[in-house]
Design a protein around this motif. Sequence first.
Motif, PDB file in Angstrom:
ATOM      1  N   LEU A 127      39.727  42.029  36.798  1.00  0.00           N
ATOM      2  CA  LEU A 127      38.981  40.783  37.022  1.00  0.00           C
ATOM      3  C   LEU A 127      39.856  39.605  36.589  1.00  0.00           C
ATOM      4  N   GLY A 128      39.933  38.620  37.465  1.00  0.00           N
ATOM      5  CA  GLY A 128      40.800  37.478  37.215  1.00  0.00           C
ATOM      6  C   GLY A 128      42.197  37.660  37.777  1.00  0.00           C
ATOM      7  N   GLY A 129      42.548  38.877  38.174  1.00  0.00           N
ATOM      8  CA  GLY A 129      43.859  39.152  38.757  1.00  0.00           C
ATOM      9  C   GLY A 129      43.762  39.255  40.258  1.00  0.00           C
ATOM     10  N   SER A 130      44.881  39.562  40.871  1.00  0.00           N
ATOM     11  CA  SER A 130      44.858  39.622  42.335  1.00  0.00           C
ATOM     12  C   SER A 130      45.430  40.930  42.878  1.00  0.00           C
ATOM     13  N   ASP A 131      46.130  41.683  42.074  1.00  0.00           N
ATOM     14  CA  ASP A 131      46.731  42.926  42.545  1.00  0.00           C
ATOM     15  C   ASP A 131      46.321  44.061  41.615  1.00  0.00           C
ATOM     16  N   GLU A 132      46.194  45.255  42.191  1.00  0.00           N
ATOM     17  CA  GLU A 132      45.752  46.401  41.397  1.00  0.00           C
ATOM     18  C   GLU A 132      46.574  46.557  40.120  1.00  0.00           C
ATOM     19  N   PHE A 133      47.878  46.349  40.252  1.00  0.00           N
ATOM     20  CA  PHE A 133      48.747  46.647  39.114  1.00  0.00           C
ATOM     21  C   PHE A 133      49.027  45.432  38.223  1.00  0.00           C
ATOM     22  N   ASP A 134      48.321  44.335  38.452  1.00  0.00           N
ATOM     23  CA  ASP A 134      48.414  43.225  37.507  1.00  0.00           C
ATOM     24  C   ASP A 134      47.985  43.704  36.123  1.00  0.00           C
ATOM     25  N   THR A 135      48.679  43.246  35.112  1.00  0.00           N
ATOM     26  CA  THR A 135      48.264  43.567  33.745  1.00  0.00           C
ATOM     27  C   THR A 135      46.965  42.832  33.452  1.00  0.00           C
ATOM     28  N   PRO A 136      45.943  43.550  33.022  1.00  0.00           N
ATOM     29  CA  PRO A 136      44.673  42.865  32.735  1.00  0.00           C
ATOM     30  C   PRO A 136      44.856  41.773  31.695  1.00  0.00           C
ATOM     31  N   ASN A 137      44.285  40.637  31.949  1.00  0.00           N
ATOM     32  CA  ASN A 137      44.337  39.536  30.988  1.00  0.00           C
ATOM     33  C   ASN A 137      43.194  39.706  30.005  1.00  0.00           C
ATOM     34  N   LEU A 138      43.458  40.487  28.968  1.00  0.00           N
ATOM     35  CA  LEU A 138      42.393  40.818  28.019  1.00  0.00           C
ATOM     36  C   LEU A 138      42.028  39.631  27.138  1.00  0.00           C
ATOM     37  N   GLY A 139      42.844  38.593  27.174  1.00  0.00           N
ATOM     38  CA  GLY A 139      42.494  37.381  26.441  1.00  0.00           C
ATOM     39  C   GLY A 139      41.500  36.513  27.186  1.00  0.00           C
ATOM     40  N   SER A 140      41.228  36.898  28.440  1.00  0.00           N
ATOM     41  CA  SER A 140      40.348  36.087  29.269  1.00  0.00           C
ATOM     42  C   SER A 140      38.928  36.636  29.253  1.00  0.00           C
ATOM     43  N   SER A 141      37.980  35.720  29.373  1.00  0.00           N
ATOM     44  CA  SER A 141      36.579  36.155  29.425  1.00  0.00           C
ATOM     45  C   SER A 141      36.214  36.701  30.800  1.00  0.00           C
ATOM     46  N   ASP A 142      37.166  36.667  31.745  1.00  0.00           N
ATOM     47  CA  ASP A 142      36.905  37.314  33.041  1.00  0.00           C
ATOM     48  C   ASP A 142      36.558  38.790  32.841  1.00  0.00           C
ATOM     49  N   ILE A 143      37.165  39.390  31.844  1.00  0.00           N
ATOM     50  CA  ILE A 143      36.923  40.805  31.549  1.00  0.00           C
ATOM     51  C   ILE A 143      35.969  40.876  30.366  1.00  0.00           C
ATOM     52  N   PRO A 144      34.732  41.334  30.611  1.00  0.00           N
ATOM     53  CA  PRO A 144      33.712  41.303  29.550  1.00  0.00           C
ATOM     54  C   PRO A 144      34.144  42.093  28.309  1.00  0.00           C
TER      55      PRO A 144
END
Lengths: 399, 399
Positions: free
Chosen positions: B289-306
Motif C-alpha cells: 500500500l502506497g507503492g506501485s510495484d510488487e517488489f517495492d519495499t514496503p514503506n513501514l513508516g507510512s500510515s498507508d500500511i495499517p
Amino acid sequence: MTPGLSRRRMLSGLGAIGIGGLVAADATATVASAANATQIVPFRAEHQAGIITPQQDRLTFAAFDVVTKDRNELVALLKTWTDAAESMTKGHLVPGGAADLQAPPADTGEADGLKPGNLTVTIGFGPSLFDDRFGLAAKKPAALAPLPKLVPEDLDPAYTNGDLCIQACADDPQVTFHAVRNLARLGAGIVVLRWMQLGFGRTASTSSAQATPRNLMGFKDGTRNLRAEQTDLIDQNVWVGAETDQPWLRGGSYLVARRIRMYIETWDRDYLADQQNVFGRYKTSGAPLGGSDEFDTPNLGSSDIPDDAHIRLASPEHNGGIHLLRRGYSFTDGIDSTGNLLGGLFFIAFMKDPKQFVTVQKALAGDALNEYIQHIGSGLFACPPGVTPGQFWGQGLFT
Amino acid sequence: MTPGLSRRRMLSGLGAIGIGGLVAADATATVASAANATQIVPFRAEHQAGIITPQQDRLTFAAFDVVTKDRNELVALLKTWTDAAESMTKGHLVPGGAADLQAPPADTGEADGLKPGNLTVTIGFGPSLFDDRFGLAAKKPAALAPLPKLVPEDLDPAYTNGDLCIQACADDPQVTFHAVRNLARLGAGIVVLRWMQLGFGRTASTSSAQATPRNLMGFKDGTRNLRAEQTDLIDQNVWVGAETDQPWLRGGSYLVARRIRMYIETWDRDYLADQQNVFGRYKTSGAPLGGSDEFDTPNLGSSDIPDDAHIRLASPEHNGGIHLLRRGYSFTDGIDSTGNLLGGLFFIAFMKDPKQFVTVQKALAGDALNEYIQHIGSGLFACPPGVTPGQFWGQGLFT
C-alpha cells in the motif's frame, strides 16, 4: 454471448472509476494473453464441454444442495453460473463490474494470472432436484432414478447424491478449485456445498492423442475407454438422443460419480502375477494378458485372461456392447484412523443412460478387483446439452 | 551413490530372468529419457534438496510415528529410504531387483512413465524421536523443543507432531504422492503414517526466477520471501551453523509446518479496501500500500500500511531482522460439516532456529488476518544436512 470481463478490461474499469493510486499499482497485473488462446476450451457448443473434451489432468468436483424454495432464485443462479463459468473458462475473472473498494471483489482472485488451462465447467442435475420444490417433477427423466444398491459399496452419505453437481477440469488444480469456489460463492443462500472432491491425476484418456495414465494401483487405466474420435460409438453411448422422455435433455448426458477407495496397503502386498490376473493386463506395458501391446484387443476367448479379471467383466463384449466414457481421477484425502492411506479412484463416467453403468457394475459384482476396493460415495446427475449464445445452463428445464 | 534401477534396466532385469511373454509385453514401457534430465534435482549435496530448491508446484507432506523399538530397524529404514528417495528423484522406480511374478513389485507403479518433475524428498526428525526409545536423547538439539502455544491456534492432534516427516515436492502431484506412498510402504512395521497433506499450489517462491503465486485469499504470497540467490541471508537465516549444540545438524535446517485454515466464506464477504488493509498490499498488483510495484519495499513508516497489517507484523523490520524461508502450499480437504470450504494454507518454513518462527508468530498475535484464519495443525522437525555418496539420511545422528 456474454463477453465477461477480461483482466485487462477489469483494470480499465478501475481507471474509469478513478481510485487514484490503486490504478498504477494494479497496472502490472498479468493477463490471459493471446499466447494462451489454445488452452481455452470453447464453452458454448452443442454439447457441454468437459465430456468428450480431451481429459485434463486435474479435477475439482462438487455436489450442491439447493436451499432456496424459490424457483426464480434457482433460475437466476443458473444464469449467473453460466456467465461466470464461461468467463472463467476464458481465463477471465468472474464478471462483476468495475472493482469497488467498498465492496467485496467479484472474483476471489487466486486464479488471477494463471492460464485458462483448458478449464471446462460442466453442470448436472441430480434426481432430488426434481421433487416438488421447483415444479420440476414433470420434467424428470425416467432414467434419472436413484442407482440401485451395487456391489461393492458402503456409501458415506457425506459423499453421496446432491441436487446439482459441478465438474471443473483443467490442467492446473488451482484453476479448478477457483472455479468451484467462485460458483459456490455466487450461490450463497441459494445452494450449499454438499461434498467436494479434488482429483490430482487423470485416470483415463478421452482422446486418441492422449497417453494412457496409471491409476493408484500402478496399472494403465482406460486403455479401452471411448475416445472422442469414435464418433459413432460416442453417439451410441454418450449423448442422450431421441429415446429420452425429456426433450430438454437431448444432447446431454448422464454423469455417474463413484468415490472408490482402494485398499492400497493390501494391494501393495499382492504378488505381481496376481495383480496382473486381477486386471487381466501386464502391469508395466498395459497389454492384455497374452498380448504384446497395450492396445491389442484382449483375447477374451483365451484362458490367459481369468474369468474374474476386471477387463473381462467390464468389457463391452461381456456387457452386450455397452461402453462408458470414463473420466475419472486419482484422489487422496490423507489417512484413515488406522494410519492407512485414504485414497483411490474418483470414478466419473458419462453415458446415454445410467443403466449402462448399472449393467457394467452388476457384471463387476464378481470382479477379482473387489477384494481391494470399496465404493464409498456416489452421485448420479443428468447433464443438460450445451448452451448456445444467450442461453443458460438447463434453460430447457425451466421453459 | 546407489545407482537405482532405471525403468530400462528394470526391463532388462525382466528379460534376464526369462519370464517369457511378459518381456515382449513390457518392452513398450516408457522410460525417463535424457530429455527429462533437466527436470532432475540432484539428491546428494551439501544441503538437502527441497529447501532452497526453486519451489515446485505440488506437495505431498507426511508425518510418521516410529513403531519399532529396535534402533537397528530404524537405521535400516533410513538407509532404505535414502536409496529409494534418490532413485525416485531421478525418475526411476524404487530399487528392488528384477521383477518377480511371485512377489509384490518393489515399486507401486503409478509414477512409471511420468517425468522426474523436479522431485525433491526431504526428511526431518521431530522432538519425539529423541525420547528414550532409540538412545537419541543426548543427540537432541536444544532448539528442537516443542513449539509454545501460539495465537491463533486450535490444533487438531490428528494433524500435529510426528517422529519423522517427509516433504515431497514436484511439479506433478502424482509424483509427490508416489514418493510418500512408497516410503510409507517401505516402512511397514517400522513406521506408521501419522498424518498426510496434499498441497495443490505453491504459495511462495524460493528463487528470483519464479513469479509470485497467489494464496486462496487471492493475494500474491511470498513477495518478500527469502530467495536462494540471497546467499548471505540464507546462511544467516536458514542453515544450521556452528551455533548448534549438535554437530550432526550443521548444514541442516528446521522445518515448521502449520496447517492454517482460512475462513474463506468470511474473507470473501470482506470489502476490497479491508482485504488490502489486512495484508498491507494491493490485491491485484501485490504492491505494498502506497507503492506501485510488487517488489517495492514496503514503506513501514507510512500510515498507508495499517499498524495491524500482515506484512508489517511479519516483516524483518518488525522482528529484529528475522527472515524465514517459506515454502507453503494451498490445500483443500473438501468441506466441513456446515458446508463451508475446508482449505487454506499449508505453511512450511525453513530456518536456522525455530525461535525465528516463534518470534514472528508471536508478533502476528495482533495480525488483522487472524480474523480469517486458524492454525489447525502443526509440526516441528530438524532436517539433517544433505548426504554425500554412501551416506544415509541422518547418519550423523546414529554414529
